[in-house]
Design a protein around this motif. Structure first.
Motif, PDB file in Angstrom:
ATOM      1  N   UNK A  69      58.573  24.710 -56.267  1.00  0.00           N
ATOM      2  CA  UNK A  69      57.641  24.068 -57.327  1.00  0.00           C
ATOM      3  C   UNK A  69      58.438  23.470 -58.303  1.00  0.00           C
ATOM      4  N   UNK A  70      59.830  24.178 -58.509  1.00  0.00           N
ATOM      5  CA  UNK A  70      60.319  23.933 -59.784  1.00  0.00           C
ATOM      6  C   UNK A  70      61.893  23.530 -59.695  1.00  0.00           C
ATOM      7  N   UNK A  71      62.446  22.786 -60.543  1.00  0.00           N
ATOM      8  CA  UNK A  71      63.678  22.371 -60.280  1.00  0.00           C
ATOM      9  C   UNK A  71      64.814  23.291 -60.065  1.00  0.00           C
ATOM     10  N   UNK A 120      64.724  29.541 -54.950  1.00  0.00           N
ATOM     11  CA  UNK A 120      64.750  29.327 -53.238  1.00  0.00           C
ATOM     12  C   UNK A 120      65.547  28.325 -52.867  1.00  0.00           C
ATOM     13  N   UNK A 121      66.164  27.196 -53.843  1.00  0.00           N
ATOM     14  CA  UNK A 121      66.816  26.075 -53.488  1.00  0.00           C
ATOM     15  C   UNK A 121      68.333  26.410 -53.325  1.00  0.00           C
ATOM     16  N   UNK A 122      68.717  27.621 -53.389  1.00  0.00           N
ATOM     17  CA  UNK A 122      70.159  27.854 -53.377  1.00  0.00           C
ATOM     18  C   UNK A 122      71.079  27.520 -52.140  1.00  0.00           C
ATOM     19  N   UNK A 123      70.141  27.857 -51.020  1.00  0.00           N
ATOM     20  CA  UNK A 123      70.643  27.125 -49.707  1.00  0.00           C
ATOM     21  C   UNK A 123      71.187  25.888 -49.761  1.00  0.00           C
ATOM     22  N   UNK A 124      70.282  24.931 -50.313  1.00  0.00           N
ATOM     23  CA  UNK A 124      70.857  23.439 -50.393  1.00  0.00           C
ATOM     24  C   UNK A 124      72.215  23.436 -51.482  1.00  0.00           C
ATOM     25  N   UNK A 167      65.981  15.281 -45.641  1.00  0.00           N
ATOM     26  CA  UNK A 167      65.020  16.408 -46.264  1.00  0.00           C
ATOM     27  C   UNK A 167      63.881  15.736 -47.047  1.00  0.00           C
ATOM     28  N   UNK A 168      64.236  14.784 -47.939  1.00  0.00           N
ATOM     29  CA  UNK A 168      63.440  14.171 -48.751  1.00  0.00           C
ATOM     30  C   UNK A 168      62.239  13.416 -47.792  1.00  0.00           C
ATOM     31  N   UNK A 169      62.727  12.743 -46.692  1.00  0.00           N
ATOM     32  CA  UNK A 169      61.718  11.832 -46.062  1.00  0.00           C
ATOM     33  C   UNK A 169      60.919  12.869 -45.107  1.00  0.00           C
ATOM     34  N   UNK A 170      61.355  13.973 -44.918  1.00  0.00           N
ATOM     35  CA  UNK A 170      60.573  15.056 -43.884  1.00  0.00           C
ATOM     36  C   UNK A 170      59.518  15.792 -44.867  1.00  0.00           C
ATOM     37  N   UNK A 171      59.820  15.856 -46.073  1.00  0.00           N
ATOM     38  CA  UNK A 171      59.072  16.600 -47.039  1.00  0.00           C
ATOM     39  C   UNK A 171      57.886  15.734 -47.484  1.00  0.00           C
ATOM     40  N   UNK A 182      63.048  18.569 -53.595  1.00  0.00           N
ATOM     41  CA  UNK A 182      62.322  19.881 -53.798  1.00  0.00           C
ATOM     42  C   UNK A 182      60.988  19.647 -54.330  1.00  0.00           C
ATOM     43  N   UNK A 183      60.087  18.762 -53.864  1.00  0.00           N
ATOM     44  CA  UNK A 183      60.182  18.198 -52.595  1.00  0.00           C
ATOM     45  C   UNK A 183      60.566  16.693 -52.879  1.00  0.00           C
ATOM     46  N   UNK A 184      60.683  16.098 -54.067  1.00  0.00           N
ATOM     47  CA  UNK A 184      60.785  14.602 -54.149  1.00  0.00           C
ATOM     48  C   UNK A 184      61.162  14.171 -55.536  1.00  0.00           C
ATOM     49  N   UNK A 185      62.001  15.190 -56.234  1.00  0.00           N
ATOM     50  CA  UNK A 185      62.528  14.652 -57.592  1.00  0.00           C
ATOM     51  C   UNK A 185      63.706  13.820 -57.824  1.00  0.00           C
ATOM     52  N   UNK A 186      63.849  13.201 -58.705  1.00  0.00           N
ATOM     53  CA  UNK A 186      65.013  12.432 -59.215  1.00  0.00           C
ATOM     54  C   UNK A 186      65.279  12.807 -60.533  1.00  0.00           C
TER      55      UNK A 186
END
Length: 329
Positions: free
Chosen positions: A120-122, A126-130, A149-153, A260-264
Protein backbone atom coordinates in the motif's frame (compact mmCIF):
# COMPACT_ATOMS: atom_id res chain seq x y z
CA UNK A 1 27.31 23.47 -0.60
CA UNK A 2 23.66 23.84 0.42
CA UNK A 3 22.44 24.67 -3.08
CA UNK A 4 22.31 21.76 -5.51
CA UNK A 5 23.82 22.66 -8.91
CA UNK A 6 21.23 23.23 -11.63
CA UNK A 7 23.02 20.80 -13.95
CA UNK A 8 22.97 18.01 -11.34
CA UNK A 9 21.95 14.61 -12.69
CA UNK A 10 21.10 11.50 -10.75
CA UNK A 11 24.02 9.50 -9.43
CA UNK A 12 23.74 6.00 -10.88
CA UNK A 13 21.00 4.33 -12.91
CA UNK A 14 17.35 3.99 -11.96
CA UNK A 15 17.34 0.22 -11.81
CA UNK A 16 13.62 -0.29 -12.44
CA UNK A 17 13.56 2.17 -15.35
CA UNK A 18 15.57 -0.11 -17.62
CA UNK A 19 14.57 -2.28 -20.53
CA UNK A 20 15.82 -4.14 -23.58
CA UNK A 21 12.76 -4.99 -25.65
CA UNK A 22 10.33 -3.12 -27.87
CA UNK A 23 6.91 -3.29 -26.23
CA UNK A 24 5.45 -4.15 -29.67
CA UNK A 25 2.24 -2.17 -29.22
CA UNK A 26 1.48 -2.50 -32.94
CA UNK A 27 1.12 -6.28 -32.53
CA UNK A 28 -1.21 -6.29 -29.54
CA UNK A 29 -4.41 -6.29 -31.61
CA UNK A 30 -3.05 -8.54 -34.35
CA UNK A 31 -4.48 -11.93 -33.41
CA UNK A 32 -2.71 -13.70 -36.28
CA UNK A 33 0.66 -12.32 -35.18
CA UNK A 34 0.02 -13.22 -31.54
CA UNK A 35 -0.94 -16.76 -32.52
CA UNK A 36 2.16 -17.16 -34.69
CA UNK A 37 4.43 -15.74 -31.98
CA UNK A 38 3.01 -18.11 -29.37
CA UNK A 39 3.56 -21.08 -31.68
CA UNK A 40 7.22 -20.14 -32.24
CA UNK A 41 9.51 -22.33 -30.09
CA UNK A 42 11.97 -19.42 -29.87
CA UNK A 43 9.40 -17.34 -27.97
CA UNK A 44 10.25 -16.91 -24.28
CA UNK A 45 7.63 -17.11 -21.52
CA UNK A 46 7.93 -15.65 -18.02
CA UNK A 47 5.61 -17.34 -15.50
CA UNK A 48 4.38 -15.21 -12.61
CA UNK A 49 2.16 -15.95 -9.65
CA UNK A 50 0.98 -13.25 -7.27
CA UNK A 51 4.06 -11.18 -8.05
CA UNK A 52 6.48 -14.11 -7.83
CA UNK A 53 8.71 -15.28 -10.62
CA UNK A 54 11.61 -17.70 -11.06
CA UNK A 55 15.20 -16.52 -11.32
CA UNK A 56 18.60 -18.08 -11.54
CA UNK A 57 21.47 -16.58 -9.56
CA UNK A 58 25.18 -16.83 -10.32
CA UNK A 59 28.14 -14.88 -8.90
CA UNK A 60 26.04 -11.99 -7.65
CA UNK A 61 24.00 -11.63 -10.84
CA UNK A 62 20.51 -12.85 -11.63
CA UNK A 63 18.51 -13.72 -14.70
CA UNK A 64 14.91 -14.62 -15.31
CA UNK A 65 14.00 -18.23 -16.02
CA UNK A 66 12.01 -18.47 -19.26
CA UNK A 67 10.01 -21.38 -20.63
CA UNK A 68 9.12 -22.24 -24.21
CA UNK A 69 5.40 -21.74 -25.03
CA UNK A 70 4.77 -25.49 -25.08
CA UNK A 71 6.24 -25.76 -21.55
CA UNK A 72 4.20 -22.89 -20.10
CA UNK A 73 1.21 -23.64 -17.88
CA UNK A 74 -2.26 -22.34 -18.62
CA UNK A 75 -3.02 -18.82 -17.41
CA UNK A 76 -3.66 -15.25 -18.46
CA UNK A 77 -1.22 -14.32 -21.21
CA UNK A 78 0.37 -10.88 -21.66
CA UNK A 79 2.60 -9.77 -24.52
CA UNK A 80 5.68 -8.07 -23.04
CA UNK A 81 7.53 -7.22 -26.23
CA UNK A 82 10.01 -8.23 -28.91
CA UNK A 83 13.80 -8.01 -28.63
CA UNK A 84 16.18 -6.74 -31.35
CA UNK A 85 16.61 -10.31 -32.63
CA UNK A 86 12.87 -10.69 -33.17
CA UNK A 87 12.28 -12.95 -30.17
CA UNK A 88 8.86 -12.41 -28.59
CA UNK A 89 8.38 -12.36 -24.81
CA UNK A 90 5.17 -13.19 -23.00
CA UNK A 91 4.15 -13.41 -19.37
CA UNK A 92 1.71 -16.03 -18.14
CA UNK A 93 -0.04 -15.33 -14.85
CA UNK A 94 -0.94 -18.52 -12.97
CA UNK A 95 -2.84 -19.24 -9.78
CA UNK A 96 -0.67 -22.16 -8.68
CA UNK A 97 2.27 -21.32 -6.39
CA UNK A 98 5.82 -21.40 -7.69
CA UNK A 99 7.97 -23.43 -8.20
CA UNK A 100 5.82 -24.85 -10.94
CA UNK A 101 4.54 -28.42 -10.64
CA UNK A 102 5.55 -31.19 -13.01
CA UNK A 103 5.67 -31.64 -15.93
CA UNK A 104 7.17 -28.16 -16.27
CA UNK A 105 10.95 -28.59 -15.75
CA UNK A 106 12.95 -26.18 -13.61
CA UNK A 107 16.60 -25.75 -14.67
CA UNK A 108 19.21 -26.64 -12.07
CA UNK A 109 20.04 -23.72 -9.78
CA UNK A 110 16.60 -22.10 -10.10
CA UNK A 111 15.15 -20.38 -7.06
CA UNK A 112 12.04 -18.39 -6.29
CA UNK A 113 12.54 -14.62 -6.09
CA UNK A 114 9.69 -12.98 -4.27
CA UNK A 115 8.33 -9.84 -5.90
CA UNK A 116 5.62 -8.67 -3.53
CA UNK A 117 2.89 -6.81 -5.40
CA UNK A 118 0.24 -5.76 -2.90
CA UNK A 119 2.13 -2.98 -1.13
CA UNK A 120 0.00 0.00 0.00
CA UNK A 121 2.91 2.40 0.40
CA UNK A 122 5.96 3.18 -1.78
CA UNK A 123 8.37 2.36 1.04
CA UNK A 124 6.73 -0.65 2.63
CA UNK A 125 9.28 -3.23 3.84
CA UNK A 126 7.35 -6.03 2.07
CA UNK A 127 8.77 -4.87 -1.28
CA UNK A 128 12.37 -5.71 -0.41
CA UNK A 129 12.24 -8.89 -2.46
CA UNK A 130 11.82 -6.85 -5.65
CA UNK A 131 14.47 -4.40 -4.62
CA UNK A 132 17.02 -7.17 -4.35
CA UNK A 133 15.97 -8.99 -7.51
CA UNK A 134 15.73 -5.82 -9.58
CA UNK A 135 19.23 -4.69 -8.69
CA UNK A 136 20.75 -8.03 -9.75
CA UNK A 137 18.90 -8.38 -13.05
CA UNK A 138 20.19 -7.07 -16.37
CA UNK A 139 18.43 -4.32 -18.33
CA UNK A 140 16.24 -6.64 -20.40
CA UNK A 141 15.14 -8.82 -17.51
CA UNK A 142 14.47 -5.91 -15.15
CA UNK A 143 12.21 -4.26 -17.71
CA UNK A 144 10.35 -7.48 -18.48
CA UNK A 145 9.79 -8.28 -14.82
CA UNK A 146 8.47 -4.84 -13.90
CA UNK A 147 6.13 -4.93 -16.89
CA UNK A 148 4.84 -8.41 -16.07
CA UNK A 149 4.26 -7.72 -12.38
CA UNK A 150 2.45 -4.45 -13.12
CA UNK A 151 0.14 -6.10 -15.65
CA UNK A 152 -0.61 -9.02 -13.35
CA UNK A 153 -1.43 -6.69 -10.47
CA UNK A 154 -3.78 -4.60 -12.62
CA UNK A 155 -5.64 -7.57 -14.04
CA UNK A 156 -6.03 -9.11 -10.58
CA UNK A 157 -7.85 -6.02 -9.30
CA UNK A 158 -9.77 -4.94 -12.41
CA UNK A 159 -11.69 -8.03 -13.46
CA UNK A 160 -15.07 -6.27 -13.51
CA UNK A 161 -16.42 -3.30 -15.41
CA UNK A 162 -16.55 -0.16 -13.23
CA UNK A 163 -19.68 0.96 -15.09
CA UNK A 164 -21.96 -2.07 -14.89
CA UNK A 165 -20.07 -4.68 -12.88
CA UNK A 166 -19.90 -7.29 -15.65
CA UNK A 167 -16.80 -9.44 -15.86
CA UNK A 168 -14.51 -8.02 -18.53
CA UNK A 169 -12.53 -9.86 -21.21
CA UNK A 170 -8.74 -9.63 -21.65
CA UNK A 171 -7.76 -8.40 -25.14
CA UNK A 172 -4.88 -6.61 -26.88
CA UNK A 173 -2.24 -9.01 -25.66
CA UNK A 174 -3.17 -8.31 -22.05
CA UNK A 175 -3.07 -4.53 -22.37
CA UNK A 176 -6.81 -3.90 -22.35
CA UNK A 177 -10.02 -5.27 -20.86
CA UNK A 178 -13.35 -4.91 -22.66
CA UNK A 179 -16.78 -5.12 -21.10
CA UNK A 180 -19.01 -7.56 -23.05
CA UNK A 181 -22.10 -5.86 -21.65
CA UNK A 182 -21.61 -2.16 -22.47
CA UNK A 183 -18.56 -2.31 -24.78
CA UNK A 184 -16.43 -0.01 -22.62
CA UNK A 185 -12.65 -0.34 -22.83
CA UNK A 186 -10.35 -0.29 -19.80
CA UNK A 187 -6.58 0.13 -19.77
CA UNK A 188 -3.87 -0.57 -17.17
CA UNK A 189 -3.66 2.18 -14.57
CA UNK A 190 -0.54 4.09 -13.67
CA UNK A 191 -0.68 6.21 -10.50
CA UNK A 192 1.83 9.10 -10.47
CA UNK A 193 3.59 9.68 -7.17
CA UNK A 194 6.14 12.39 -6.39
CA UNK A 195 9.20 11.52 -4.33
CA UNK A 196 11.45 14.37 -3.24
CA UNK A 197 14.64 15.15 -1.42
CA UNK A 198 14.21 18.41 0.47
CA UNK A 199 17.39 20.42 1.14
CA UNK A 200 18.02 23.82 2.69
CA UNK A 201 20.64 26.56 2.42
CA UNK A 202 22.79 25.14 5.22
CA UNK A 203 24.06 21.98 3.51
CA UNK A 204 21.31 19.84 5.04
CA UNK A 205 18.77 17.37 3.68
CA UNK A 206 15.53 16.24 5.30
CA UNK A 207 14.97 12.53 5.97
CA UNK A 208 11.99 10.92 7.66
CA UNK A 209 10.81 7.62 9.08
CA UNK A 210 7.34 6.19 8.55
CA UNK A 211 5.32 5.01 11.57
CA UNK A 212 5.43 1.41 10.35
CA UNK A 213 9.22 1.34 9.97
CA UNK A 214 11.66 0.17 12.65
CA UNK A 215 14.04 2.55 14.38
CA UNK A 216 16.85 3.78 12.17
CA UNK A 217 15.11 3.31 8.82
CA UNK A 218 14.92 6.64 6.99
CA UNK A 219 14.11 7.86 3.52
CA UNK A 220 12.92 10.91 1.62
CA UNK A 221 9.29 12.09 1.45
CA UNK A 222 6.76 10.90 -1.13
CA UNK A 223 3.07 10.95 -1.94
CA UNK A 224 0.51 10.48 -4.69
CA UNK A 225 -0.48 13.24 -7.08
CA UNK A 226 -4.10 14.32 -6.57
CA UNK A 227 -6.66 15.05 -9.33
CA UNK A 228 -6.21 18.47 -10.91
CA UNK A 229 -2.76 18.92 -9.40
CA UNK A 230 0.58 19.55 -11.09
CA UNK A 231 3.66 17.60 -10.07
CA UNK A 232 5.21 20.73 -8.56
CA UNK A 233 2.07 21.42 -6.55
CA UNK A 234 2.05 17.84 -5.32
CA UNK A 235 5.66 18.16 -4.12
CA UNK A 236 4.90 21.30 -2.11
CA UNK A 237 1.64 19.93 -0.69
CA UNK A 238 3.04 16.56 0.38
CA UNK A 239 6.10 18.08 2.07
CA UNK A 240 3.99 20.58 3.99
CA UNK A 241 1.36 17.99 4.97
CA UNK A 242 3.90 15.47 6.21
CA UNK A 243 6.51 17.61 7.96
CA UNK A 244 5.19 21.22 7.95
CA UNK A 245 8.07 22.51 5.81
CA UNK A 246 7.47 24.83 2.85
CA UNK A 247 9.47 24.41 -0.37
CA UNK A 248 10.04 26.30 -3.60
CA UNK A 249 11.25 25.54 -7.14
CA UNK A 250 10.93 21.75 -7.19
CA UNK A 251 13.30 20.40 -9.84
CA UNK A 252 12.56 17.18 -11.70
CA UNK A 253 15.38 14.63 -11.90
CA UNK A 254 13.92 11.37 -13.22
CA UNK A 255 11.28 8.67 -12.90
CA UNK A 256 10.90 4.93 -12.64
CA UNK A 257 7.97 2.50 -12.41
CA UNK A 258 7.16 0.95 -9.06
CA UNK A 259 4.55 -1.77 -9.60
CA UNK A 260 3.21 -1.92 -6.04
CA UNK A 261 0.77 -2.17 -7.48
CA UNK A 262 0.87 0.51 -10.20
CA UNK A 263 2.92 3.59 -9.24
CA UNK A 264 5.21 5.75 -11.33
CA UNK A 265 7.70 7.49 -9.04
CA UNK A 266 8.67 11.00 -10.20
CA UNK A 267 11.83 12.21 -8.47
CA UNK A 268 12.49 15.83 -7.43
CA UNK A 269 14.85 18.00 -5.47
CA UNK A 270 13.10 20.83 -3.59
CA UNK A 271 14.62 23.83 -1.79
CA UNK A 272 13.17 24.47 1.67
CA UNK A 273 11.92 27.98 2.43
CA UNK A 274 11.19 27.08 6.07
CA UNK A 275 12.93 24.56 8.29
CA UNK A 276 10.79 24.03 11.41
CA UNK A 277 9.55 20.42 11.42
CA UNK A 278 5.97 19.64 12.46
CA UNK A 279 5.25 16.02 11.57
CA UNK A 280 1.86 14.53 10.81
CA UNK A 281 1.96 11.52 13.18
CA UNK A 282 -0.30 9.50 10.89
CA UNK A 283 2.30 9.80 8.11
CA UNK A 284 5.65 10.37 9.80
CA UNK A 285 7.11 9.01 13.05
CA UNK A 286 10.12 11.32 13.04
CA UNK A 287 12.00 13.59 10.68
CA UNK A 288 15.35 15.33 10.90
CA UNK A 289 17.74 17.63 9.09
CA UNK A 290 21.18 16.16 8.40
CA UNK A 291 24.32 17.71 7.00
CA UNK A 292 26.38 15.69 4.55
CA UNK A 293 28.89 14.92 7.28
CA UNK A 294 26.15 13.85 9.71
CA UNK A 295 24.48 11.67 7.09
CA UNK A 296 27.72 9.95 6.13
CA UNK A 297 28.63 9.25 9.75
CA UNK A 298 25.15 8.00 10.67
CA UNK A 299 25.08 5.59 7.72
CA UNK A 300 28.63 4.42 8.40
CA UNK A 301 27.96 3.58 12.06
CA UNK A 302 24.53 2.05 11.38
CA UNK A 303 22.38 4.66 13.12
CA UNK A 304 20.59 5.29 9.83
CA UNK A 305 19.66 2.68 7.23
CA UNK A 306 18.83 3.98 3.76
CA UNK A 307 16.52 2.60 1.06
CA UNK A 308 18.10 -0.01 -1.23
CA UNK A 309 19.91 0.87 -4.43
CA UNK A 310 17.01 -0.26 -6.63
CA UNK A 311 14.87 2.62 -5.32
CA UNK A 312 14.74 6.15 -6.69
CA UNK A 313 14.87 7.33 -3.07
CA UNK A 314 18.42 6.00 -2.76
CA UNK A 315 19.41 7.73 -6.02
CA UNK A 316 18.09 11.07 -4.74
CA UNK A 317 19.91 10.78 -1.41
CA UNK A 318 23.24 9.79 -2.93
CA UNK A 319 22.97 12.43 -5.65
CA UNK A 320 22.58 15.12 -3.00
CA UNK A 321 25.33 13.57 -0.88
CA UNK A 322 27.68 13.47 -3.86
CA UNK A 323 28.78 9.80 -3.78
CA UNK A 324 27.55 6.31 -3.05
CA UNK A 325 26.80 5.36 0.55
CA UNK A 326 27.19 1.92 2.18
CA UNK A 327 24.40 -0.31 3.44
CA UNK A 328 20.67 -0.39 2.92
CA UNK A 329 17.48 -1.89 4.31
Amino acid sequence: MGDVPHDQTLLGPLLLARGGVDRAALHRNDEAWLKTAWADPATRVLVINDGNTLIRRHNGTAELVFLAPNEAPAGHRYLLGVDPDGVAYFAVAVTTPLPLPDPVPLPQGTEVAEVVQDVPDWADVASEGLRRAGAALGDRDAGLLVNAVALEAWHATHEHCPRCGARTDIVAGGHMRVCPSDGSQHFPRVDPAVIMLVHDGDDRCLLARGPQWPEGRFSVLAGFVEPGESLEQAVAREVFEEVGVTVATPRYLGSQPWPFPRSLMLGFFAQATSTEIKVDPDEIAEAMWLTRAELGAAVENGDIRLPPGVSIARRLIETWYGSYLPGDW
